[in-house]
Design an enzyme around this catalytic site. Sequence first.
Site, PDB file in Angstrom:
ATOM      1  CB  VAL A 169      -0.973  -0.010   1.203  1.00  0.00           C
ATOM      2  CG1 VAL A 169      -1.727   1.301   1.303  1.00  0.00           C
ATOM      3  CG2 VAL A 169      -1.955  -1.181   1.082  1.00  0.00           C
ATOM      4  CG  ASP A 190      -7.098  -0.845   4.597  1.00  0.00           C
ATOM      5  OD1 ASP A 190      -7.816  -0.602   3.614  1.00  0.00           O
ATOM      6  OD2 ASP A 190      -6.099  -1.591   4.555  1.00  0.00           O
ATOM      7  CB  ALA A 195      13.998  -6.175   7.760  1.00  0.00           C
ATOM      8  N   PRO A 218      11.438   0.023   9.064  1.00  0.00           N
ATOM      9  CG  PRO A 218      11.136  -1.364  10.911  1.00  0.00           C
ATOM     10  CD  PRO A 218      10.396  -0.435   9.995  1.00  0.00           C
TER      11      PRO A 218
END
Lengths: 259, 259
Positions: free
Chosen positions: B36, B119, B58, B56
Amino acid sequence: MAETAAQFPEVQGGGSLIVAWQVKGKTVLVVGGGEVAAGRILHCLNADALVTVVSPAARLNPEVAYRVAQGQVAHVDRNFEPSDLDGADMVLVAVDDPAASTAIWQLCKARRIPANIADVPPECDFYFGSVHRDGPLQIMVSTNGKGPRLASMIRKFIAKQLPSDAGRAIETVGQLRVRLRQIAPRPEEGPKRMAWMSKVSEAYPWDEMCGLSEEDIGNLLRFYPSGKVPALDELKAMRANPGADKEAFDGSFGFSVGA
Amino acid sequence: MAETAAQFPEVQGGGSLIVAWQVKGKTVLVVGGGEVAAGRILHCLNADALVTVVSPAARLNPEVAYRVAQGQVAHVDRNFEPSDLDGADMVLVAVDDPAASTAIWQLCKARRIPANIADVPPECDFYFGSVHRDGPLQIMVSTNGKGPRLASMIRKFIAKQLPSDAGRAIETVGQLRVRLRQIAPRPEEGPKRMAWMSKVSEAYPWDEMCGLSEEDIGNLLRFYPSGKVPALDELKAMRANPGADKEAFDGSFGFSVGA
């Protein structure tokens, strides 16, 4: 490196961030009561904003005067004063006074209130475009300031291409979703519900959804437990009186678009 | 009273105020680096925003990681901290953490920073829609939250109906306006320039403007002193080599739309 780049959409600068601003129940202050203000006011009312117009009564155009008389907007019968900004969530200025406009813009920026000064692009947090409206469907055409008249022509062109009841397709899908949740309310069924809705939207061209009746929706929902979605013809054949609205459905894609 | 009402467009509530937000050179903070977020980032870059992504490393999806690696966006390699809001003109949150999202929303409201929490409709100053882009032309489809998938289908439907070079029509009109101002620069000619431009847009269907070349624009400008606008056929007949792109122009309105 070239391979990596090809995977992702390329940035195409020079546009705007087009968004559907939520002004329901928010206070929008409109400074000025002429023709441009009238257009802005209608946009805001269509989005359920609480509109206050600041302008001497003598300078209100007939449409703005009508909305004031009807109580559709609040009216402050004088020129703008800085205290008018108290409680304003958004400010739209449409007066023929560049110095006053700039002063209002600066006050808005100091207070972090989003503002649009008509005809002064550098004094705008956002621009308006030309909007087509059909129930829950809104289509906005922007030429990014290059041709407001063209924006309106393109908007009319698009409106002509759309099925005449495009807004209904959206209501129908919304209704389907609500009724599905009624017959399959358990949270753990969420993924099944989503997968089935997704199958429905893949199975039927969106513009055919306009023609589905409540009866059709009811029949369609009978397929949910099996996870299947019938072909459109099959669904229509389930109608109590399948021939009733033959004319509306037997047309090709082109037919439904032409009207 | 009934007569007065009929003169003016009726208010049709329940919509949004759709606007083209100007984020050029503004700082947009994107919290989250998933799919998103990737979509939001592209929208912002297309509107020339300065984007900072807080997430982050990752957890960046490949597209976001690519844009970070390319230097298209700034990256803060950790979870959100309130100080990230310093200097932000807009905040877009797309993380799977409702409590953190709500906390960010509240901080944004306290600082009067426009924000969108993906959302979570009640925690949004604005919603996104599905956007078609062709140069200066942007068309945004919103279903006001009722059917995001439908919005995307309708956007694709519209894109198919538009002439393939609709964006060029806007560039052409923009170019005509610039060149007109070069040959008739005096401010007192403003009304004459405006009246003539208005005549041009009435004389030619907008989608035919896509097909006008620089040569055509030059020929068209020769009519300005007289205040006249030639018929499109007449204009095309003035080309040095009138038959050259016959195919592109001899089609009816329907033809140019079909492709």
